[in-house]
Scaffold this motif. Sequence first.
Motif, PDB file in Angstrom:
ATOM      1  N   THR A   1      -0.851  -4.426  -8.013  1.00 53.26           N
ATOM      2  CA  THR A   1       0.137  -3.473  -7.504  1.00 53.26           C
ATOM      3  C   THR A   1      -0.596  -2.159  -7.254  1.00 53.26           C
ATOM      4  OG1 THR A   1       1.855  -4.588  -8.775  1.00 53.26           O
ATOM      5  CG2 THR A   1       2.381  -2.401  -7.920  1.00 53.26           C
TER       6      THR A   1
ATOM      7  N   GLU B   1       0.798  -1.227   0.000  1.00 51.41           N
ATOM      8  CA  GLU B   1       0.000   0.000   0.000  1.00 51.41           C
ATOM      9  C   GLU B   1       0.826   1.269   0.000  1.00 51.41           C
ATOM     10  OE1 GLU B   1      -2.882  -0.288   3.132  1.00 51.41           O
ATOM     11  OE2 GLU B   1      -3.842  -2.019   2.199  1.00 51.41           O
ATOM     12  N   GLN B   2       2.042   1.211   0.507  1.00 50.00           N
ATOM     13  CA  GLN B   2       2.937   2.362   0.479  1.00 50.00           C
ATOM     14  C   GLN B   2       4.372   1.870   0.609  1.00 50.00           C
ATOM     15  OE1 GLN B   2       2.108   5.050   3.678  1.00 50.00           O
ATOM     16  NE2 GLN B   2       2.265   3.490   5.243  1.00 50.00           N
TER      17      GLN B   2
ATOM     18  N   PRO C   1      -0.937   1.904 -11.248  1.00 45.82           N
ATOM     19  CA  PRO C   1      -1.421   0.833 -10.378  1.00 45.82           C
ATOM     20  C   PRO C   1      -2.577   0.055 -11.005  1.00 45.82           C
ATOM     21  CG  PRO C   1      -1.059   2.819  -9.106  1.00 45.82           C
ATOM     22  CD  PRO C   1      -0.903   3.202 -10.562  1.00 45.82           C
TER      23      PRO C   1
ATOM     24  N   ILE D   1       0.550   0.831  -5.878  1.00 43.24           N
ATOM     25  CA  ILE D   1       1.257   2.110  -5.890  1.00 43.24           C
ATOM     26  C   ILE D   1       1.929   2.308  -7.245  1.00 43.24           C
ATOM     27  CG2 ILE D   1       1.623   2.217  -3.399  1.00 43.24           C
ATOM     28  CD1 ILE D   1       4.446   1.095  -3.854  1.00 43.24           C
TER      29      ILE D   1
ATOM     30  N   ASN E   1       9.583   4.015  -6.218  1.00 42.62           N
ATOM     31  CA  ASN E   1       8.371   4.838  -6.255  1.00 42.62           C
ATOM     32  C   ASN E   1       8.250   5.588  -7.574  1.00 42.62           C
ATOM     33  OD1 ASN E   1       7.021   4.513  -3.653  1.00 42.62           O
ATOM     34  ND2 ASN E   1       8.905   5.338  -2.802  1.00 42.62           N
TER      35      ASN E   1
ATOM     36  N   LYS F   1       6.457   5.856 -13.886  1.00 44.80           N
ATOM     37  CA  LYS F   1       5.088   5.967 -13.383  1.00 44.80           C
ATOM     38  C   LYS F   1       4.140   4.899 -13.923  1.00 44.80           C
ATOM     39  CE  LYS F   1       5.599  10.918 -12.696  1.00 44.80           C
ATOM     40  NZ  LYS F   1       5.123  12.244 -13.091  1.00 44.80           N
TER      41      LYS F   1
END
Length: 152
Positions: free
Chosen positions: A79, A54-55, A103, A81, A122, A100
């Motif tokens: 996925t 989740e993070q 998700p 994130i 990220n 990027k």
Amino acid sequence: MMALVGVTLACGGMARAECAADAVTLKGDFGQARFHVSVADDAAERAQGLMNVEQMPTMTGMLFVYEAPQVASFWMRNTLIPLDMIFASADGVVQTVHAKAVPLDETPIFGGDAIKYVLEINGGLAGRLGIVPGAVMQHPAIGPDAALPCTN
């Protein structure tokens, strides 16, 4: 989960540096960045990847290690994130950066034909740091023929 390690932006050459199994260093024209990583080096770990996470703290990620160079294609099933995917050859040279990834999107993300390592971080971070093809990846799994070898 994973702890924040930090980023170092510096100019200079590709000096040898200490390696750790839980860290990946990327170096290039932008300087260098060090990520605290989990390593997925078997089929089950690679299949799970970062699904259902989740993070993820900044400067952390997952390094996928394959037995041999191969065609690499990822998707974002389960996925949660956004991720940047950094695809590297057997010597650790970055071939492709996919920024990027969306998700839950099941559209294949093609990384290249002779990929042995994939670093997921990220979403948007690779662009903010300036990581582009041609940068070099350092990790003990890359071995003695790495473009940026470990000192230990």
